[in-house]
Design a protein around this motif. Structure first.
Motif, PDB file in Angstrom:
ATOM      1  N   PRO A  44     117.065  51.785  57.332  1.00 61.86           N
ATOM      2  CA  PRO A  44     115.817  52.528  57.132  1.00 61.86           C
ATOM      3  C   PRO A  44     115.352  52.444  55.683  1.00 61.86           C
ATOM      4  CG  PRO A  44     117.661  54.038  57.435  1.00 61.86           C
ATOM      5  CD  PRO A  44     118.201  52.653  57.592  1.00 61.86           C
ATOM      6  N   GLU A  45     114.127  51.998  55.512  1.00 63.03           N
ATOM      7  CA  GLU A  45     113.535  51.890  54.183  1.00 63.03           C
ATOM      8  C   GLU A  45     112.189  52.589  54.202  1.00 63.03           C
ATOM      9  OE1 GLU A  45     113.360  47.828  52.943  1.00 63.03           O
ATOM     10  OE2 GLU A  45     115.429  47.465  53.522  1.00 63.03           O
ATOM     11  N   SER A  46     111.777  53.065  53.063  1.00 65.31           N
ATOM     12  CA  SER A  46     110.454  53.659  52.906  1.00 65.31           C
ATOM     13  C   SER A  46     110.151  54.691  54.002  1.00 65.31           C
ATOM     14  CB  SER A  46     109.395  52.555  52.902  1.00 65.31           C
ATOM     15  OG  SER A  46     108.131  53.090  52.612  1.00 65.31           O
ATOM     16  N   VAL A  47     110.994  55.707  54.082  1.00 61.21           N
ATOM     17  CA  VAL A  47     110.798  56.778  55.052  1.00 61.21           C
ATOM     18  C   VAL A  47     109.847  57.806  54.451  1.00 61.21           C
ATOM     19  CG1 VAL A  47     111.944  58.591  56.395  1.00 61.21           C
ATOM     20  CG2 VAL A  47     113.097  56.406  56.017  1.00 61.21           C
ATOM     21  N   THR A  48     108.797  58.145  55.177  1.00 59.66           N
ATOM     22  CA  THR A  48     107.811  59.116  54.733  1.00 59.66           C
ATOM     23  C   THR A  48     108.139  60.472  55.335  1.00 59.66           C
ATOM     24  OG1 THR A  48     106.128  57.381  54.655  1.00 59.66           O
ATOM     25  CG2 THR A  48     105.345  59.661  54.652  1.00 59.66           C
ATOM     26  N   ARG A  49     108.364  61.456  54.490  1.00 62.26           N
ATOM     27  CA  ARG A  49     108.697  62.820  54.939  1.00 62.26           C
ATOM     28  C   ARG A  49     107.513  63.414  55.699  1.00 62.26           C
ATOM     29  NH1 ARG A  49     111.819  66.116  56.925  1.00 62.26           N
ATOM     30  NH2 ARG A  49     111.910  68.209  56.150  1.00 62.26           N
ATOM     31  N   VAL A  50     107.791  64.175  56.740  1.00 61.48           N
ATOM     32  CA  VAL A  50     106.760  64.826  57.539  1.00 61.48           C
ATOM     33  C   VAL A  50     106.819  66.326  57.256  1.00 61.48           C
ATOM     34  CG1 VAL A  50     105.926  65.282  59.871  1.00 61.48           C
ATOM     35  CG2 VAL A  50     106.968  63.068  59.332  1.00 61.48           C
ATOM     36  N   PRO A  51     105.761  66.888  56.658  1.00 57.01           N
ATOM     37  CA  PRO A  51     105.783  68.322  56.337  1.00 57.01           C
ATOM     38  C   PRO A  51     105.958  69.170  57.601  1.00 57.01           C
ATOM     39  CG  PRO A  51     103.903  67.239  55.311  1.00 57.01           C
ATOM     40  CD  PRO A  51     104.523  66.244  56.242  1.00 57.01           C
ATOM     41  N   MET A  52     106.720  70.243  57.466  1.00 56.02           N
ATOM     42  CA  MET A  52     106.948  71.235  58.512  1.00 56.02           C
ATOM     43  C   MET A  52     107.645  70.666  59.753  1.00 56.02           C
ATOM     44  SD  MET A  52     103.470  73.487  58.058  1.00 56.02           S
ATOM     45  CE  MET A  52     103.978  74.687  59.268  1.00 56.02           C
ATOM     46  N   SER A  53     108.328  69.551  59.600  1.00 60.43           N
ATOM     47  CA  SER A  53     109.073  68.995  60.727  1.00 60.43           C
ATOM     48  C   SER A  53     110.449  69.650  60.791  1.00 60.43           C
ATOM     49  CB  SER A  53     109.209  67.477  60.588  1.00 60.43           C
ATOM     50  OG  SER A  53     109.945  67.154  59.435  1.00 60.43           O
ATOM     51  N   ALA A  54     111.133  69.424  61.879  1.00 63.40           N
ATOM     52  CA  ALA A  54     112.492  69.950  62.034  1.00 63.40           C
ATOM     53  C   ALA A  54     113.362  69.371  60.921  1.00 63.40           C
ATOM     54  CB  ALA A  54     113.048  69.552  63.397  1.00 63.40           C
ATOM     55  N   GLU A  56     116.158  68.024  60.979  1.00 63.63           N
ATOM     56  CA  GLU A  56     116.822  66.779  61.376  1.00 63.63           C
ATOM     57  C   GLU A  56     115.908  65.566  61.227  1.00 63.63           C
ATOM     58  OE1 GLU A  56     116.443  69.399  63.441  1.00 63.63           O
ATOM     59  OE2 GLU A  56     118.437  70.161  63.877  1.00 63.63           O
ATOM     60  N   VAL A  57     114.596  65.806  61.211  1.00 68.05           N
ATOM     61  CA  VAL A  57     113.640  64.705  61.094  1.00 68.05           C
ATOM     62  C   VAL A  57     113.576  64.297  59.631  1.00 68.05           C
ATOM     63  CG1 VAL A  57     111.239  63.986  61.392  1.00 68.05           C
ATOM     64  CG2 VAL A  57     112.331  65.463  63.103  1.00 68.05           C
ATOM     65  N   GLN A  58     114.113  63.117  59.349  1.00 74.19           N
ATOM     66  CA  GLN A  58     114.106  62.611  57.983  1.00 74.19           C
ATOM     67  C   GLN A  58     112.708  62.164  57.596  1.00 74.19           C
ATOM     68  OE1 GLN A  58     117.564  60.315  57.133  1.00 74.19           O
ATOM     69  NE2 GLN A  58     116.626  59.220  55.435  1.00 74.19           N
ATOM     70  N   GLY A  59     111.921  61.762  58.587  1.00 71.87           N
ATOM     71  CA  GLY A  59     110.556  61.323  58.343  1.00 71.87           C
ATOM     72  C   GLY A  59     110.143  60.275  59.347  1.00 71.87           C
ATOM     73  N   VAL A  60     109.117  59.513  58.994  1.00 77.51           N
ATOM     74  CA  VAL A  60     108.659  58.418  59.846  1.00 77.51           C
ATOM     75  C   VAL A  60     108.675  57.135  59.028  1.00 77.51           C
ATOM     76  CG1 VAL A  60     107.261  59.835  61.398  1.00 77.51           C
ATOM     77  CG2 VAL A  60     106.228  58.897  59.331  1.00 77.51           C
ATOM     78  N   LEU A  61     108.796  56.028  59.734  1.00 75.01           N
ATOM     79  CA  LEU A  61     108.781  54.730  59.070  1.00 75.01           C
ATOM     80  C   LEU A  61     108.099  53.714  59.957  1.00 75.01           C
ATOM     81  CD1 LEU A  61     111.333  52.799  60.383  1.00 75.01           C
ATOM     82  CD2 LEU A  61     112.579  54.651  59.317  1.00 75.01           C
ATOM     83  N   VAL A  68     108.115  54.907  63.811  1.00 79.13           N
ATOM     84  CA  VAL A  68     109.402  55.368  64.313  1.00 79.13           C
ATOM     85  C   VAL A  68     109.754  56.677  63.619  1.00 79.13           C
ATOM     86  CG1 VAL A  68     111.865  54.797  64.433  1.00 79.13           C
ATOM     87  CG2 VAL A  68     110.161  52.991  64.720  1.00 79.13           C
ATOM     88  N   THR A  69     110.150  57.673  64.404  1.00 74.83           N
ATOM     89  CA  THR A  69     110.624  58.939  63.844  1.00 74.83           C
ATOM     90  C   THR A  69     112.103  58.783  63.517  1.00 74.83           C
ATOM     91  OG1 THR A  69     109.050  60.175  65.204  1.00 74.83           O
ATOM     92  CG2 THR A  69     110.899  61.413  64.268  1.00 74.83           C
ATOM     93  N   ALA A  70     112.450  58.985  62.255  1.00 69.50           N
ATOM     94  CA  ALA A  70     113.844  58.847  61.810  1.00 69.50           C
ATOM     95  C   ALA A  70     114.548  60.196  61.943  1.00 69.50           C
ATOM     96  CB  ALA A  70     113.894  58.362  60.370  1.00 69.50           C
ATOM     97  N   ILE A  71     115.621  60.220  62.733  1.00 68.94           N
ATOM     98  CA  ILE A  71     116.426  61.429  62.941  1.00 68.94           C
ATOM     99  C   ILE A  71     117.716  61.267  62.142  1.00 68.94           C
ATOM    100  CG2 ILE A  71     117.596  62.898  64.627  1.00 68.94           C
ATOM    101  CD1 ILE A  71     114.561  62.718  65.056  1.00 68.94           C
TER     102      ILE A  71
END
Length: 163
Positions: A44-54, A56-61, A68-71
């Motif tokens: 996983p590279e360049s993961v974008t954080r998602v505000p107010m997400s759970a 466990e959700v590292q972000g999206v990429l 893709v939602t990164a868990i």
């Protein structure tokens, strides 16, 4: 039925009674994910954080044009963050959405008899039992079978309608 036909049928039955797992390690524990559910293995590279997400959700990429939602499996299992080293991810699909399970390392592909799968032992760590579809006892090691429905189903339930 000829001897050859009987032999082929027996071989086909034996092959159908086997299941392949992609093995992964999270916090020193061996987990197995049925290979039929794995689409990709990637860094996983360049993961974008998602505000107010759970948490466990590292972000999206972006993985080859797919969002893709990164868990983060360490967070999902309430384990401390990995100190150093490059983390890996296993790409899966769940309810027509793409997810990347961020794990410590990817192991090998194991082919095991379906009959050797056992229910969760009563003393299995509660965090693992919540996401497990059973276990396989290997040579001196326990492989926990990751159940994607249990893993993601509890995290992503349908939102409630506003009253």
């Amino acid at each position: 039925m000829s001897v050859l036909e009987h032999k082929l049928t027996a071989e086909q039955k034996a092959a159908s009674d086997m299941i392949q797992y992609v093995t992964v390690v999270i916090g020193g524990q061996l987990f197995g994910l049925p290979i039929s559910q794995v689409h990709d293995v990637f860094v996983p590279e360049s993961v974008t954080r998602v505000p107010m997400s759970a948490p466990e959700v590292q972000g999206v990429l972006n993985l080859r044009g797919r969002i893709v939602t990164a868990i983060n499996m360490r967070r999902r299992l309430h384990l401390p963050p990995l100190k150093e080293g490059q983390m890996m991810a296993v790409g899966i699909e769940y309810k027509q959405e793409s997810y990347g399970l961020v794990i410590d390392t990817v192991g090998e592909v194991l082919t095991l008899p379906s009959a050797s799968a056992e229910p969760n032992p009563s003393n299995l760590d509660r965090r693992w039992a919540e996401i497990s579809g059973g276990v396989h006892r290997l040579d001196g090691r326990l492989m926990v079978i990751l159940d994607v429905d249990r893993l993601l189903g509890a995290m992503f339930t349908e939102p409630m309608a506003a009253a």
